[in-house]
Design a protein around this motif. Sequence first.
Motif, mmCIF file in Angstrom:
data_model
loop_
_atom_site.group_PDB
_atom_site.id
_atom_site.type_symbol
_atom_site.label_atom_id
_atom_site.label_comp_id
_atom_site.label_asym_id
_atom_site.label_seq_id
_atom_site.Cartn_x
_atom_site.Cartn_y
_atom_site.Cartn_z
ATOM 1 N N SER A 39 0.840 -1.205 0.000
ATOM 2 C CA SER A 39 0.000 0.000 0.000
ATOM 3 C C SER A 39 0.869 1.246 0.000
ATOM 4 C CB SER A 39 -0.898 0.014 1.227
ATOM 5 O OG SER A 39 -1.704 -1.128 1.228
ATOM 6 N N THR A 40 1.983 1.168 0.686
ATOM 7 C CA THR A 40 2.856 2.334 0.739
ATOM 8 C C THR A 40 3.410 2.637 -0.651
ATOM 9 O OG1 THR A 40 3.440 1.664 2.978
ATOM 10 C CG2 THR A 40 4.815 3.332 1.940
ATOM 11 N N GLY A 61 -3.668 -5.366 7.073
ATOM 12 C CA GLY A 61 -3.683 -6.719 7.593
ATOM 13 C C GLY A 61 -3.282 -6.750 9.056
HETATM 14 N N1 LIG Z 1 1.310 6.618 7.938
HETATM 15 C C1 LIG Z 1 2.142 5.705 8.465
HETATM 16 N N2 LIG Z 1 2.850 5.990 9.571
HETATM 17 C C2 LIG Z 1 3.718 5.089 10.114
HETATM 18 N N3 LIG Z 1 3.925 3.876 9.604
HETATM 19 C C3 LIG Z 1 3.268 3.509 8.486
HETATM 20 C C4 LIG Z 1 2.341 4.411 7.872
HETATM 21 N N4 LIG Z 1 1.842 3.795 6.780
HETATM 22 C C5 LIG Z 1 2.420 2.573 6.729
HETATM 23 N N5 LIG Z 1 3.280 2.397 7.743
HETATM 24 C C6 LIG Z 1 4.109 1.214 7.985
HETATM 25 O O1 LIG Z 1 4.710 0.866 6.774
HETATM 26 C C7 LIG Z 1 4.774 -0.534 6.620
HETATM 27 C C8 LIG Z 1 4.181 -0.939 5.279
HETATM 28 O O2 LIG Z 1 2.772 -0.772 5.321
HETATM 29 P P1 LIG Z 1 1.815 -1.046 4.085
HETATM 30 O O3 LIG Z 1 0.502 -0.480 4.441
HETATM 31 O O4 LIG Z 1 2.448 -0.567 2.853
HETATM 32 O O5 LIG Z 1 1.731 -2.637 4.075
HETATM 33 P P2 LIG Z 1 0.968 -3.556 3.050
HETATM 34 O O6 LIG Z 1 1.990 -4.278 2.318
HETATM 35 O O7 LIG Z 1 -0.007 -2.790 2.288
HETATM 36 O O8 LIG Z 1 0.260 -4.547 4.071
HETATM 37 P P3 LIG Z 1 -1.240 -5.146 4.047
HETATM 38 O O9 LIG Z 1 -1.178 -6.347 3.216
HETATM 39 O O10 LIG Z 1 -1.478 -5.521 5.452
HETATM 40 O O11 LIG Z 1 -2.124 -4.105 3.549
HETATM 41 C C9 LIG Z 1 4.022 -1.140 7.796
HETATM 42 O O12 LIG Z 1 4.986 -1.583 8.731
HETATM 43 C C10 LIG Z 1 3.265 0.015 8.396
HETATM 44 O O13 LIG Z 1 3.201 -0.123 9.769
#
Ligand SMILES: Nc1ncnc2c1ncn2[C@@H]1O[C@H](COP(=O)(O)OP(=O)(O)OP(=O)(O)O)[C@@H](O)[C@H]1O
Lengths: 340, 343, 305, 511
Positions: D47-48, D408
């Motif tokens: 997502s990031t 998640g």
């Molecule tokens: N706004 C924020 N502030 C601090 N940490 C963040 C923020 N957004 C994301 N993170 C951290 O960045 C990391 C990556 O998060 P991300 O949401 O991209 O994961 P993802 O791959 O999309 O996971 P999921 O499958 O659970 O959606 C995670 O450890 C999350 O805690």
Amino acid sequence: MAATTLAARAGSRSRDVLDVVRRPLISPKYGPVLITALLLVAMFVLGGLRYTGFASAQVVLNLLVDNAYLIVLAVGMTFVILTGGIDLSVGAVVALSTMIAAAMLAGGWSPTVVVPLILILTSFLGLLVGLMIHVFGVQPFIATLAAMFLARGLCYVISNRSISIEDPFFVAMAQTPVPLPGDLTISPSAILALVVVLIAFFVLHRTRFGRTVYALGGSESSALLMGLPVARTKVLVYVVSGFCSGLSGLLFSFYTLSGYSLTAIGTELDAIAAVVIGGTLLTGGFGFVWGSVLGVLVLGTIQTTITFEGTLSSWWTKIFIGGLLLVFIILQRLLTARRQ
Amino acid sequence: MIKIISHRLFWPVVLLLVLFVVNLVAFPGFFRIEVKDGHLFGSLIDILRNGAPTLIVAIGMTLVIATRGIDLSVGAVGAIAGALACSIILDSPDPGSVTTVVTAVLVSLLVAVVLGLWNGALVSVIGIQPIVATLILMTAGRGVAMLITEGQILTVNSPPFKVIGSGFLLGIPVAVVVAAVIFLAAALLTRQTALGMLIESTGVNPEASRQAGVRARELLFAVYVFCALCAGIAGLILTANQTAADANNTGLFIELDAILAVVIGGTSLTGGRYSLLGTLVGALVIQTLITTVYTVGIPPITTMVFKAAVVVAVCLLQSPATGAAIRRWRLRHLARADRQAVA
Amino acid sequence: GVDSAPGGSGGGGDAKIVLGFAQVGAESGWRTANTKSVQDAAKDAGIDLKFSDAQQKQENQIKAIRSYIQQKVDVIAFSPVVESGWDTVLKEAKTANIPVVLTDRAVDSADDSLYVTFLGSDFVAEGKKAGDWVVKEFADASTVKIAQLEGTTGSAPAIDRAEGFADVIKADPKFTIVASQTGDFTRAGGKQVTEALLKSNPDINLIYAHNDDMGLGAIEAIEAAGKVPGQDIKLVTVDAVKDGMTALSEGKINFIVECSPLLGPQLMDVVKKVKAGESVEKRILTEETTFTPEQAKEALPSRQY
Amino acid sequence: MDDVSPVVEMTGISIAFPPVQALEGVDFRLYPGEVCSLMGENGAGKSTLIKALTGVYPIDAGRIMVAGREVAFTGPGQAQEAGISTVYQEVNLLPNLTVAENIMLGREPRGWAGIDARAMRRHARDLLRGLNLDIDPGSLLGSHSLAVQQLVSIARAIDIQAKVLVLDEPTSSLDADEVEELFRVIRTLKESGVAILFVSHFLDQVYEISDRLTVLRNGRLVGDYRTDELLRIELVHKMIGKEMAVLEQIERRTQTADTDDGQKPYVQAVGLGRKGSIEPIDLTVYEGEVVGLAGLLGSGRTELGRILSGVDRSDTGTLTVHGRTRRFRSPRSALKQRIAYSSENRRAEGIVGDLTIRDNIVLALQSDRGWLRRIPRRRQDELAASYIEALNIRPANPDALVRNLSGGNQQKVLLARWLATAPRLLILDEPTRGIDIGAKAEIQKLVADLADNGMSVLFISAELEEVLRLSHRVVVLRDRRKVADLDNDDLSVSDLLAVIADGAAPEEVTA
Ligand SMILES: Nc1ncnc2c1ncn2[C@@H]1O[C@H](COP(=O)(O)OP(=O)(O)OP(=O)(O)O)[C@@H](O)[C@H]1O
Ligand SMILES: Nc1ncnc2c1ncn2[C@@H]1O[C@H](COP(=O)(O)OP(=O)(O)OP(=O)(O)O)[C@@H](O)[C@H]1O
Ligand SMILES: [Mg+2]
Ligand SMILES: [Mg+2]
């Protein structure tokens, strides 16, 4: 095929006549406004039964005349509250506008300069507040509180005496009644206020800016992710409120033909109360300008009732206002709570 | 270092210190604290004592705000408490006796509690938005207070009552002691129990909290009652301080000061995490600001502008955008230092 | 919407005079005494009083006056919140042939035919009286440092009382106002301002407070600083409410300029005259005096407010 | 395909949320006319990366090119204008506006008198019909279930007609039918040359729709593969970074004990219903039994769960818990009977975003104990630590704010909250929504173990395989009515689908 659907629809309509009446009343969107309107009418009927001369058309018109400035103020406040914000500075900005108007007119400036200048200045103040809120993340309550201090302070700096306005244009705006059929009159300010309401209604419901205002109130982060112009809208809303406060200040100076630094203290609370009574949610997202107009009329009617009563001492006046407000809000709340 | 700068309370504390310095320049004896007639005497003591009511109200307000609420009625509640206490004392045959005063204080605080219940009921049972619910009591409450005093200023001549406002305990102003006790009580009560966490959770996400079994309704009641109680105590202190009940002016606009203190202290008006320590700093900032106006001799007509400037300053400095800017600047600074070290 | 109830229209059947009175509010004990005086006097005079409280807001007062016009009262009296801005509604009253009496505070209208008379005190004169006493009291002193506790910033009494006072003392350069702060006409305000003033200017000789309440607050602050009010620091105030008079009689205040709220009886006389078509003076001053501690002791037992 | 130039090219992207390094030097490429899936565990940074692309987060390092030009969007608005349309992970729409407005916001058709509301509704209706969703476009979005909301947000994204369509877990609360519908649309778009970025934790879906896979692990790029060249087992290995035995399905549970004689019912509902949300229903859940709830979107599964757990009050019927008749007035009273409900709408009704992981985990337990008896800090830390470990919550810092967790991981925290209360009946509404494949297996195992130890579970999931794998019994709802109650001995997905679709009378099936 179209015919069948149409027939089906007609059938269901005749079946649910009652539903047609009830549906809007219990909808979260229209319910509060409609109920406010109904309660207002009820208040009028009760007042008319109790006091002679209360239920006359001129009394209703006077409500508009006396509260024109508050209507404009409430319109601006509605924009702000719809986004989930709040504007505490409006009362002080009204005072500031009256001061600037009075001081400049007394200094020989022409209204053609003074009027636009005030509107620009107050919009600019709104812009500053909006930027403070958006860019620096200052909470609206505090940013506008600071603006309130500033505006009030500037009033004193201009003059701490009240200044009369003798400018012919202002006097004309104040003292030229607009005749209506049936021996009734209304003031130009009241008409202006209604025009403002119409414009606001159009802007809120028929323009993208207006829809974005509602979107912001729903969820700012969602609005952002949906690609809406959040920053611009959020700032603009305070500009609108600033503009409305300036305009309201002008109407107020038409109304009183003077500028005074202590004027309109606490008017922000009246405006907020009017907006909320009109069914707008303080958390934003739901509400109508028409609701706010109704809210102003409710407050005005409470006032009128008290004057007609004419025997209340100062403290009973306060208690009575509080009591009526309470009854009104509880009724409104109970009637709308029946939905779900 | 970065840690200190990015601390929530860094800028409010800096501002407080700046205000102190301004005062010191205007009046060199500002920090002097003497012992006069067996009690402490000095500008700082005045700030603490005069700031005590605002602080007390702000403590209650902090908890209300943490639940996403707001209480506009604190001033009116304070006025009612003060008016009631004075009229009880005046009506009693022996205004100077301690029992009279204790009765008066207890009765008026009880009434404050009832008013808190009223607010709590409107907010949690009927579900009226807090700002409107408390606006009702704000309007009507002043009326009630005036009804009690019949619009007059009720002057009481009762030494034990006066102690509450301007007496001393072990050389420290009683008002300050009371504020300290309330502060500690609130801190212990919410942080040593789970109350604080539950309040925050209701403030952040009421529906989620409800589903997690939090008694949101009772909690709201408790918080509004506590806030009203604080308001009542503050009202008594204010009233006792001037040995007269002034239904019109006691606690006028104290809600704004209290909210301002809470926000300067870093608690968000949208509810959730709160900081009582921040509120303490916020209340001190506000009172020092007021005192500064008096000691420095800022002309009355510019007082408001000065206040606005200070509020804007602290808000802008506290803002995340400023924080980010400072961080960027530091990074650039460090990078340059590195480059120089390498060269 | 049918006008089926013609009876009982405004005005009333009997000859009882109906007076609409729009009060500023109930912002101080003085104002409450004023209200009470009007209400009591109306009852005594057999006048039907319609009272409304404007909560310190000009717009509310305008609304009230407009409503009185609609209710067709015989006479309208009001204490204007502000000096300016009354022309419109006063013209309406004039058109409706309802005479208007001003009480307590003036309006700055250029057209003085809009009201019958103005009944009330002269705030500038009050300030002057205070100043005169100060000049006399400190005739022998070489320098006099004065602190002034102003009323609510921007309010007419605050401005005028400061002005009248300044007018008198500016004649002699030995008088300096070293500090002037607003105490908002309240005791708490007076106390807090004085506390701070005493720390930064411990050597002031005199405090001039725009009303008794601020003076009473100042007394507390002076005592807390270990000084003797009335001796170490002299006090002059305006109003002469009961608490102030008590303090005066105890010597804690040195001089009070009276500003009487008891306009009721005078007002009712005027109303009756106006109703009867008699002419009244355009400016009626309230009967007011000044008090020294000795006079205060005498007057205190009969003080009503 | 190699001669086509990428429409999106991200190189060396790094983003840090101190202390978390969410992305570190990630390269990513997206070509026109392809579907590329972004794969990775929860918190891997998917997502990031998407938010970096659309300008929600500024990047600390790296370069983003769109259609050959370097860009630095400052917000999703700009990204949209540049032709990137996105469905973000959580439903990000406005509950206070109508469905039509949500779809058209910012692109409303305008007539002489401003926005033309009727044209807008018409357009929205057509669009939704294209997704096989027939709802009133004038109704408030907030009045619809999460699944409908998710479809609406997809409709909005499709309507933008962009060069690039980004879908971050669009299928997490959709049923198989809706997913098919969505895939049909995706294929059409792909044909017309749109580049599609797809994220999902459902491997089947990923393999069905995507041409290419980009795998992230812990914020780093693992690799870029063609779907037809990578075996599932390899993919999982690359995502998790270690061999994963658990993945080999926890063996299917079939009924072990005969419910009729051995076990006691824990919860027994007779004619339980609520006007306007669910018809009177009979349902029994035995101790230690896992009951799956199956049904189409809007069939009333969520409503049933909410009534059983006191979140909504029932207005007909009786509920017997552990042999005693109960009326739940609030979730609290249900919790007292050790019945916990984990909402499907985790953002609105589940997590308390501004509190820490620790606070969120102990919340329900604490409110059950009352505010006075605070769970000692040491015990809180133990609880948090144990669940962080058991569910592999990341970051493994109990003081991290839940708001900042990946979707998640938020779900895991929520699960931990309910597990910490040691419930006797746990109602799980879409508990594995948005959870990665490893964690999903962990959770399934956990549920199975807890059931073996006597906890009853009501398991609601759109993923029928999962329902079948876990439950002893499956109850099927349709149109807010119970239509079948099936013992799960060798039921297959297609059996179940048949019942859901045409609802053979319950007697016939159970008999
Ligand atoms: N706004 C924020 N502030 C601090 N940490 C963040 C923020 N957004 C994301 N993170 C951290 O960045 C990391 C990556 O998060 P991300 O949401 O991209 O994961 P993802 O791959 O999309 O996971 P999921 O499958 O659970 O959606 C995670 O450890 C999350 O805690
Ligand atoms: N396809 C659809 N068309 C119209 N309305 C729908 C549709 N799907 C759901 N709804 C509405 O959503 C509401 C919520 O349903 P509910 O939450 O009970 O669904 P559910 O069985 O839990 O399924 P899910 O959780 O998958 O949405 C229903 O009242 C229904 O009106
Ligand atoms: Mg994600
Ligand atoms: Mg559901």
